[in-house]
Scaffold this motif. Sequence first.
Motif, PDB file in Angstrom:
ATOM      1  N   VAL A 163       0.870  -1.169   0.000  1.00 59.03           N
ATOM      2  CA  VAL A 163       0.000   0.000   0.000  1.00 59.03           C
ATOM      3  C   VAL A 163       0.910   1.222   0.000  1.00 59.03           C
ATOM      4  O   VAL A 163       1.532   1.549   1.015  1.00 59.03           O
ATOM      5  N   ALA A 164       1.018   1.871  -1.145  1.00 59.82           N
ATOM      6  CA  ALA A 164       1.948   2.991  -1.301  1.00 59.82           C
ATOM      7  C   ALA A 164       1.571   3.787  -2.540  1.00 59.82           C
ATOM      8  O   ALA A 164       1.074   3.213  -3.516  1.00 59.82           O
ATOM      9  N   PRO A 165       1.808   5.088  -2.528  1.00 60.97           N
ATOM     10  CA  PRO A 165       1.560   5.884  -3.735  1.00 60.97           C
ATOM     11  C   PRO A 165       2.600   5.571  -4.795  1.00 60.97           C
ATOM     12  O   PRO A 165       3.734   5.171  -4.492  1.00 60.97           O
ATOM     13  N   ALA A 166       2.226   5.748  -6.038  1.00 58.46           N
ATOM     14  CA  ALA A 166       3.153   5.495  -7.142  1.00 58.46           C
ATOM     15  C   ALA A 166       4.388   6.373  -7.056  1.00 58.46           C
ATOM     16  O   ALA A 166       5.467   5.994  -7.532  1.00 58.46           O
ATOM     17  N   GLU A 167       4.237   7.537  -6.432  1.00 55.14           N
ATOM     18  CA  GLU A 167       5.355   8.481  -6.340  1.00 55.14           C
ATOM     19  C   GLU A 167       6.379   8.092  -5.261  1.00 55.14           C
ATOM     20  O   GLU A 167       7.375   8.796  -5.074  1.00 55.14           O
ATOM     21  N   GLN A 168       6.137   6.991  -4.570  1.00 57.95           N
ATOM     22  CA  GLN A 168       7.084   6.479  -3.570  1.00 57.95           C
ATOM     23  C   GLN A 168       7.296   4.995  -3.853  1.00 57.95           C
ATOM     24  O   GLN A 168       6.577   4.145  -3.348  1.00 57.95           O
ATOM     25  N   ILE A 169       8.286   4.687  -4.661  1.00 58.47           N
ATOM     26  CA  ILE A 169       8.531   3.309  -5.085  1.00 58.47           C
ATOM     27  C   ILE A 169       9.455   2.624  -4.078  1.00 58.47           C
ATOM     28  O   ILE A 169      10.571   3.099  -3.840  1.00 58.47           O
ATOM     29  N   PRO A 170       9.024   1.527  -3.482  1.00 60.54           N
ATOM     30  CA  PRO A 170       9.839   0.842  -2.475  1.00 60.54           C
ATOM     31  C   PRO A 170      10.915  -0.043  -3.106  1.00 60.54           C
ATOM     32  O   PRO A 170      10.880  -1.275  -3.027  1.00 60.54           O
ATOM     33  N   ALA A 171      11.869   0.614  -3.784  1.00 58.63           N
ATOM     34  CA  ALA A 171      12.971  -0.100  -4.438  1.00 58.63           C
ATOM     35  C   ALA A 171      14.220   0.751  -4.339  1.00 58.63           C
ATOM     36  O   ALA A 171      14.152   1.972  -4.172  1.00 58.63           O
ATOM     37  N   GLY A 172      15.366   0.110  -4.446  1.00 58.36           N
ATOM     38  CA  GLY A 172      16.631   0.815  -4.362  1.00 58.36           C
ATOM     39  C   GLY A 172      17.005   1.505  -5.659  1.00 58.36           C
ATOM     40  O   GLY A 172      16.405   1.270  -6.716  1.00 58.36           O
ATOM     41  N   ALA A 173      18.019   2.358  -5.579  1.00 56.02           N
ATOM     42  CA  ALA A 173      18.478   3.098  -6.748  1.00 56.02           C
ATOM     43  C   ALA A 173      19.005   2.135  -7.815  1.00 56.02           C
ATOM     44  O   ALA A 173      19.747   1.198  -7.519  1.00 56.02           O
TER      45      ALA A 173
END
Length: 255
Positions: free
Chosen positions: A91-101
Amino acid sequence: MTVKTPSRKGQGDHWTDGGQDYSAYRPTYPAALADALAALAPETGLAVDAGCGTGQLSTLLAGRFDRVIATDISGDQIANATAAKGVTYHVAPAEQIPAGAQDVDLITVAQAAHWLDLDAFYGEAKRVARPGAVMALISYGVLTIDGPLQQRFQDFYWRDLKDFWPPERRHVETGYADLYFPFEPIAPPSLHIERDWDLRTFLGYLDTWSAVKAAYRADRSKPVADFHAAAHEMWPDEDARQRITWPLNLRLGRL
């Protein structure tokens, strides 16, 4: 991981609930779409499906990528998402992607890009994308239905529901051609969605529309009821299956 976030741009109004119906009635995408996206990606390690809904595309990507991170702002959508090996829902907005650089090979947004803060989303996409990663904005347009119901359906969509569609819907109708897209373009394949549905499934799908929900909330459901009545009269038999076709529109680019 679960990230709670407030709704924005009206998303919460449309998708706070209804995830169960969305999962049951929204059409899935053709396997050829996942094949094409995997072939374009620099590698097939990690895909991100932002605004994933109940996972219609996420689960397809899981068969082509080692891992899929699927995010949606609606907890109800995620609660009703289809589980698949390799897919992690957040559950997260598209503008905050839970992935590394520079971890991500493919970033998709299916039937949701018109809700996003595109500047913020694209900035986040550039952060997580590995060189040569692919961005895919995907939408399916207004359906056509075989048989005599087609013209009545067109009147329902364009005339009866005109005042209930959110303004963002116009971007779906134009195939996202008018959305800001600052990436090196990739020519899209020609694809469409086809389903053979009975009457119950067809009407269930229509009831997931934001415009139909808005009509119910406004206590102005007569156009919906009238269309349901017309569909019952014009459908050959409630259990008979009619061919439904949606054009599939893609904006593809390389980061």
